[in-house]
Design a protein around this motif. Structure first.
Motif, PDB file in Angstrom:
ATOM      1  N   GLN A   5       0.965  -1.231   0.043  1.00 29.04           N
ATOM      2  CA  GLN A   5      -0.072   0.031   0.024  1.00 29.04           C
ATOM      3  C   GLN A   5       0.949   1.302  -0.162  1.00 29.04           C
ATOM      4  OE1 GLN A   5      -3.341   0.424  -0.411  1.00 29.04           O
ATOM      5  NE2 GLN A   5      -3.621  -1.860  -0.490  1.00 29.04           N
ATOM      6  N   ILE A   8       2.198   1.803  -3.469  1.00 35.52           N
ATOM      7  CA  ILE A   8       1.138   2.312  -4.472  1.00 35.52           C
ATOM      8  C   ILE A   8       1.082   3.685  -4.062  1.00 35.52           C
ATOM      9  CG2 ILE A   8      -1.182   2.278  -4.759  1.00 35.52           C
ATOM     10  CD1 ILE A   8      -1.209  -0.819  -4.428  1.00 35.52           C
ATOM     11  N   VAL A  20      -1.159  -1.507 -10.990  1.00 30.29           N
ATOM     12  CA  VAL A  20      -1.502  -2.340 -10.009  1.00 30.29           C
ATOM     13  C   VAL A  20      -2.241  -3.450 -10.712  1.00 30.29           C
ATOM     14  CG1 VAL A  20      -1.726  -0.621  -7.820  1.00 30.29           C
ATOM     15  CG2 VAL A  20      -3.706  -1.248  -9.301  1.00 30.29           C
ATOM     16  N   ASP A  24      -4.668  -7.220  -6.686  1.00 33.01           N
ATOM     17  CA  ASP A  24      -4.156  -6.522  -5.690  1.00 33.01           C
ATOM     18  C   ASP A  24      -5.165  -5.469  -4.943  1.00 33.01           C
ATOM     19  OD1 ASP A  24      -1.748  -7.789  -5.779  1.00 33.01           O
ATOM     20  OD2 ASP A  24      -0.870  -6.196  -7.016  1.00 33.01           O
ATOM     21  N   ILE A  25      -6.170  -5.015  -5.828  1.00 33.92           N
ATOM     22  CA  ILE A  25      -7.096  -4.013  -5.467  1.00 33.92           C
ATOM     23  C   ILE A  25      -8.408  -4.358  -5.261  1.00 33.92           C
ATOM     24  CG2 ILE A  25      -5.716  -2.116  -6.282  1.00 33.92           C
ATOM     25  CD1 ILE A  25      -7.692  -1.937  -8.764  1.00 33.92           C
ATOM     26  N   THR A  26      -8.878  -5.850  -5.319  1.00 30.88           N
ATOM     27  CA  THR A  26     -10.044  -6.224  -5.388  1.00 30.88           C
ATOM     28  C   THR A  26     -10.023  -7.747  -4.409  1.00 30.88           C
ATOM     29  OG1 THR A  26      -9.870  -7.658  -7.349  1.00 30.88           O
ATOM     30  CG2 THR A  26     -10.827  -5.444  -7.417  1.00 30.88           C
ATOM     31  N   ALA A  96     -14.263  -3.929  -4.153  1.00 26.54           N
ATOM     32  CA  ALA A  96     -12.985  -3.040  -4.199  1.00 26.54           C
ATOM     33  C   ALA A  96     -12.773  -3.049  -3.013  1.00 26.54           C
ATOM     34  CB  ALA A  96     -13.546  -1.618  -4.692  1.00 26.54           C
ATOM     35  N   LYS A  97     -11.152  -2.795  -2.808  1.00 26.20           N
ATOM     36  CA  LYS A  97     -10.577  -2.891  -1.663  1.00 26.20           C
ATOM     37  C   LYS A  97     -10.311  -1.317  -1.253  1.00 26.20           C
ATOM     38  CE  LYS A  97      -7.770  -7.068  -1.491  1.00 26.20           C
ATOM     39  NZ  LYS A  97      -6.268  -7.564  -1.788  1.00 26.20           N
ATOM     40  N   ASN A  99      -9.326   2.163  -0.484  1.00 25.87           N
ATOM     41  CA  ASN A  99      -8.600   3.345  -1.378  1.00 25.87           C
ATOM     42  C   ASN A  99      -9.004   2.817  -2.705  1.00 25.87           C
ATOM     43  OD1 ASN A  99      -7.811   4.892   0.781  1.00 25.87           O
ATOM     44  ND2 ASN A  99      -5.908   3.577   1.099  1.00 25.87           N
ATOM     45  N   VAL A 100     -10.066   2.283  -3.141  1.00 25.29           N
ATOM     46  CA  VAL A 100     -10.178   2.019  -4.481  1.00 25.29           C
ATOM     47  C   VAL A 100     -11.877   2.389  -4.657  1.00 25.29           C
ATOM     48  CG1 VAL A 100     -10.620   0.353  -6.288  1.00 25.29           C
ATOM     49  CG2 VAL A 100      -8.573   0.167  -4.853  1.00 25.29           C
ATOM     50  N   LEU A 140      -4.114   3.111 -11.343  1.00 24.89           N
ATOM     51  CA  LEU A 140      -4.688   3.506 -10.350  1.00 24.89           C
ATOM     52  C   LEU A 140      -4.350   4.695  -9.694  1.00 24.89           C
ATOM     53  CD1 LEU A 140      -7.188   2.543  -8.428  1.00 24.89           C
ATOM     54  CD2 LEU A 140      -5.490   1.710  -7.006  1.00 24.89           C
TER      55      LEU A 140
END
Length: 193
Positions: A5, A8, A20, A24-26, A96-97, A99-100, A140
């Motif tokens: 993180q 990123i 990314v 990594d983001i989901t 979405a994780k 910060n997305v 992203l």
């Protein structure tokens, strides 16, 4: 995960975005097999891969915001967004994780539908693999830039939708205006003697 993180965030700060992987983001899952015959009718849409729900049943395998990607057939790669209970069957779901912005991710995947469709493999009924989807690289930006992009896209979307619904009303108003001025121009007062 914390180091990832931070990396990123560093890329976002220096370059304005960070490349990314989708994985990594989901948080993702694959749909479950179900048939209309072995389920009960209800109000929950069954997402089979087409643009519309295939049918409706009485149970869900996901609730809340999710992006779905159709897994097989001609519509493989079709991207849709849901924010209601659904039953995902022949597809992949992505949440979405932190910060997305899920809408940003939806628009980015929607923009790349042709690319996703071209990734399908196999004879007979071609399909997408979860691994190939997970390895898609997303550029992203930071969360505030994501939200800014989403706001602008949604404003454009509203304008387009208003045009399609507002255009007939505008045409009708111009027609009435035309008739009014036509009648005015062709109506003469009689001279009084």
């Amino acid at each position: 995960q914390t180091d990832r993180q931070n990396l990123i965030k560093l890329f976002q700060y220096v370059f304005g975005y960070s490349p990314v992987l989708l994985s990594d983001i989901t948080v993702s899952f694959r749909g479950e097999y179900i048939t209309k015959k072995n389920s009960h009718e209800g109000a929950i849409p069954v997402i089979l891969g087409g643009q519309e729900p295939a049918y409706y049943i009485d149970c869900a395998n996901h609730e809340g915001e999710i992006i779905t990607v159709a897994r097989s057939g001609a519509s493989a790669g079709f991207v849709s967004y849901w924010n209601e209970p659904i039953f995902l069957t022949d597809g992949f779901g992505f949440e979405a994780k932190e910060n997305v912005d899920i809408h940003y991710l939806f628009y980015e995947l929607k923009r790349r539908e042709n690319e996703l469709n071209s990734m399908k493999r196999g004879a007979g009924v071609p399909h997408l693999s979860g691994k190939s989807l997970s390895n898609i690289v997303i550029l992203l930006p930071n969360i505030s830039k994501q939200k800014e992009c989403v706001d602008k896209i949604q404003k454009l979307d509203r304008i387009c939708n208003n045009l399609s619904s507002g255009l007939p009303a505008e045409i009708e108003a111009r027609k009435k205006q035309y008739e009014y001025y036509r009648d005015k121009l062709l109506t003469f007062k009689e001279k009084q003697s």
